[in-house]
Design a protein around this motif. Structure first.
Motif, mmCIF file in Angstrom:
data_model
loop_
_atom_site.group_PDB
_atom_site.id
_atom_site.type_symbol
_atom_site.label_atom_id
_atom_site.label_comp_id
_atom_site.label_asym_id
_atom_site.label_seq_id
_atom_site.Cartn_x
_atom_site.Cartn_y
_atom_site.Cartn_z
ATOM 1 N N LEU A 66 0.824 -1.202 0.000
ATOM 2 C CA LEU A 66 0.000 0.000 0.000
ATOM 3 C C LEU A 66 0.861 1.255 0.000
ATOM 4 O O LEU A 66 1.903 1.308 0.655
ATOM 5 C CB LEU A 66 -0.906 0.020 1.243
ATOM 6 C CG LEU A 66 -1.920 -1.110 1.380
ATOM 7 C CD1 LEU A 66 -2.691 -0.966 2.686
ATOM 8 C CD2 LEU A 66 -2.871 -1.147 0.203
ATOM 9 N N THR A 67 0.407 2.260 -0.735
ATOM 10 C CA THR A 67 1.070 3.563 -0.729
ATOM 11 C C THR A 67 0.680 4.285 0.564
ATOM 12 O O THR A 67 -0.232 3.865 1.285
ATOM 13 C CB THR A 67 0.629 4.414 -1.930
ATOM 14 O OG1 THR A 67 -0.775 4.705 -1.799
ATOM 15 C CG2 THR A 67 0.909 3.695 -3.248
ATOM 16 N N ASP A 68 1.350 5.404 0.843
ATOM 17 C CA ASP A 68 1.008 6.170 2.035
ATOM 18 C C ASP A 68 -0.443 6.652 1.997
ATOM 19 O O ASP A 68 -1.131 6.635 3.015
ATOM 20 C CB ASP A 68 1.947 7.367 2.202
ATOM 21 C CG ASP A 68 3.331 6.955 2.684
ATOM 22 O OD1 ASP A 68 3.482 5.813 3.165
ATOM 23 O OD2 ASP A 68 4.250 7.791 2.582
ATOM 24 N N VAL A 69 -0.902 7.072 0.829
ATOM 25 C CA VAL A 69 -2.286 7.525 0.703
ATOM 26 C C VAL A 69 -3.246 6.371 0.992
ATOM 27 O O VAL A 69 -4.250 6.538 1.683
ATOM 28 C CB VAL A 69 -2.544 8.138 -0.695
ATOM 29 C CG1 VAL A 69 -4.019 8.374 -0.941
ATOM 30 C CG2 VAL A 69 -1.757 9.425 -0.853
ATOM 31 N N GLU A 70 -2.944 5.191 0.485
ATOM 32 C CA GLU A 70 -3.789 4.026 0.752
ATOM 33 C C GLU A 70 -3.734 3.637 2.219
ATOM 34 O O GLU A 70 -4.739 3.227 2.801
ATOM 35 C CB GLU A 70 -3.369 2.865 -0.145
ATOM 36 C CG GLU A 70 -3.694 3.120 -1.607
ATOM 37 C CD GLU A 70 -3.003 2.161 -2.560
ATOM 38 O OE1 GLU A 70 -3.536 1.971 -3.662
ATOM 39 O OE2 GLU A 70 -1.918 1.631 -2.223
ATOM 40 N N LYS A 71 -2.571 3.774 2.837
ATOM 41 C CA LYS A 71 -2.458 3.512 4.278
ATOM 42 C C LYS A 71 -3.302 4.497 5.066
ATOM 43 O O LYS A 71 -3.917 4.135 6.073
ATOM 44 C CB LYS A 71 -1.001 3.581 4.719
ATOM 45 C CG LYS A 71 -0.171 2.415 4.229
ATOM 46 C CD LYS A 71 1.284 2.586 4.629
ATOM 47 C CE LYS A 71 2.141 1.474 4.035
ATOM 48 N NZ LYS A 71 3.567 1.684 4.332
ATOM 49 N N ALA A 72 -3.353 5.753 4.614
ATOM 50 C CA ALA A 72 -4.215 6.744 5.267
ATOM 51 C C ALA A 72 -5.678 6.361 5.110
ATOM 52 O O ALA A 72 -6.484 6.548 6.024
ATOM 53 C CB ALA A 72 -3.956 8.126 4.690
ATOM 54 N N MET A 73 -6.031 5.807 3.961
ATOM 55 C CA MET A 73 -7.414 5.369 3.735
ATOM 56 C C MET A 73 -7.803 4.239 4.686
ATOM 57 O O MET A 73 -8.946 4.150 5.105
ATOM 58 C CB MET A 73 -7.602 4.914 2.282
ATOM 59 C CG MET A 73 -7.578 6.059 1.298
ATOM 60 S SD MET A 73 -7.596 5.512 -0.422
ATOM 61 C CE MET A 73 -9.211 4.779 -0.557
ATOM 62 N N THR A 74 -6.841 3.389 5.016
ATOM 63 C CA THR A 74 -7.137 2.285 5.931
ATOM 64 C C THR A 74 -7.043 2.699 7.389
ATOM 65 O O THR A 74 -7.404 1.932 8.272
ATOM 66 C CB THR A 74 -6.173 1.102 5.707
ATOM 67 O OG1 THR A 74 -4.849 1.510 6.026
ATOM 68 C CG2 THR A 74 -6.253 0.573 4.291
ATOM 69 N N GLY A 75 -6.519 3.898 7.638
ATOM 70 C CA GLY A 75 -6.368 4.352 9.012
ATOM 71 C C GLY A 75 -5.072 3.899 9.649
ATOM 72 O O GLY A 75 -4.858 4.090 10.839
ATOM 73 N N THR A 76 -4.185 3.296 8.859
ATOM 74 C CA THR A 76 -2.912 2.807 9.369
ATOM 75 C C THR A 76 -1.980 3.957 9.738
ATOM 76 O O THR A 76 -1.221 3.858 10.691
ATOM 77 C CB THR A 76 -2.227 1.899 8.322
ATOM 78 O OG1 THR A 76 -3.136 0.875 7.959
ATOM 79 C CG2 THR A 76 -0.958 1.290 8.855
ATOM 80 N N ILE A 77 -2.030 5.032 8.945
ATOM 81 C CA ILE A 77 -1.234 6.218 9.257
ATOM 82 C C ILE A 77 -2.135 7.451 9.251
ATOM 83 O O ILE A 77 -3.210 7.433 8.656
ATOM 84 C CB ILE A 77 -0.046 6.413 8.279
ATOM 85 C CG1 ILE A 77 -0.525 6.695 6.862
ATOM 86 C CG2 ILE A 77 0.895 5.233 8.315
ATOM 87 C CD1 ILE A 77 0.590 7.091 5.901
ATOM 88 N N ASP A 78 -1.685 8.484 9.892
ATOM 89 C CA ASP A 78 -2.419 9.748 9.946
ATOM 90 C C ASP A 78 -2.224 10.484 8.618
ATOM 91 O O ASP A 78 -1.079 10.708 8.194
ATOM 92 C CB ASP A 78 -1.873 10.589 11.098
ATOM 93 C CG ASP A 78 -2.594 11.905 11.284
ATOM 94 O OD1 ASP A 78 -3.461 12.245 10.451
ATOM 95 O OD2 ASP A 78 -2.288 12.593 12.272
ATOM 96 N N PRO A 79 -3.307 10.890 7.946
ATOM 97 C CA PRO A 79 -3.175 11.589 6.660
ATOM 98 C C PRO A 79 -2.335 12.860 6.745
ATOM 99 O O PRO A 79 -1.707 13.253 5.772
ATOM 100 C CB PRO A 79 -4.615 11.923 6.267
ATOM 101 C CG PRO A 79 -5.477 11.063 7.094
ATOM 102 C CD PRO A 79 -4.699 10.691 8.310
ATOM 103 N N ASP A 80 -2.302 13.491 7.907
ATOM 104 C CA ASP A 80 -1.542 14.731 8.068
ATOM 105 C C ASP A 80 -0.043 14.501 8.048
ATOM 106 O O ASP A 80 0.727 15.454 7.928
ATOM 107 C CB ASP A 80 -1.945 15.433 9.363
ATOM 108 C CG ASP A 80 -3.384 15.913 9.332
ATOM 109 O OD1 ASP A 80 -3.885 16.228 8.228
ATOM 110 O OD2 ASP A 80 -4.009 15.960 10.406
ATOM 111 N N THR A 81 0.394 13.245 8.140
ATOM 112 C CA THR A 81 1.834 12.954 8.128
ATOM 113 C C THR A 81 2.356 12.681 6.724
ATOM 114 O O THR A 81 3.556 12.491 6.550
ATOM 115 C CB THR A 81 2.145 11.735 9.017
ATOM 116 O OG1 THR A 81 1.510 10.573 8.470
ATOM 117 C CG2 THR A 81 1.692 11.962 10.446
ATOM 118 N N ILE A 82 1.491 12.682 5.729
ATOM 119 C CA ILE A 82 1.899 12.380 4.360
ATOM 120 C C ILE A 82 2.526 13.610 3.726
ATOM 121 O O ILE A 82 1.939 14.695 3.729
ATOM 122 C CB ILE A 82 0.714 11.903 3.505
ATOM 123 C CG1 ILE A 82 0.129 10.626 4.093
ATOM 124 C CG2 ILE A 82 1.123 11.690 2.057
ATOM 125 C CD1 ILE A 82 -1.144 10.164 3.423
#
Length: 85
Positions: A66-82
């Motif tokens: 998964l890309t960072d954006v996709e990880k943000a979609m899953t809630g794995t990472i905070d979108p604000d950290t991208i």
């Protein structure tokens, strides 16, 4: 997606083996699912469950990273950290 135009799809499916027909069916289903995911949906929380389940399937079953954006979609990472730059 199938390497054919719409007039050739029926012929492609008719000539396909059972395994190939299943793979084509899966590709069509996944393509249909992806076609309704908006490009900025990682910023929204609506329908997160369906998107999360789909992306988890890609990650866990197919080994897709998964890309960072996709990880943000899953809630794995905070979108604000991208880093968008």
């Amino acid at each position: 997606m199938l390497g054919t135009d719409e007039n050739e799809i029926a012929t492609t499916l008719a000539d396909a083996t059972a395994d190939r027909a299943q793979l084509i069916g899966l590709a069509v289903a996944l393509g249909a699912h992806e076609s309704v995911i908006a490009k900025d949906s990682w910023r929204d929380t609506y329908q997160r469950t369906a998107r999360t389940a789909y992306l988890d399937l890609l990650d866990e079953v197919t080994g897709y990273t998964l890309t960072d954006v996709e990880k943000a979609m899953t809630g794995t990472i905070d979108p604000d950290t991208i880093d968008l730059d």
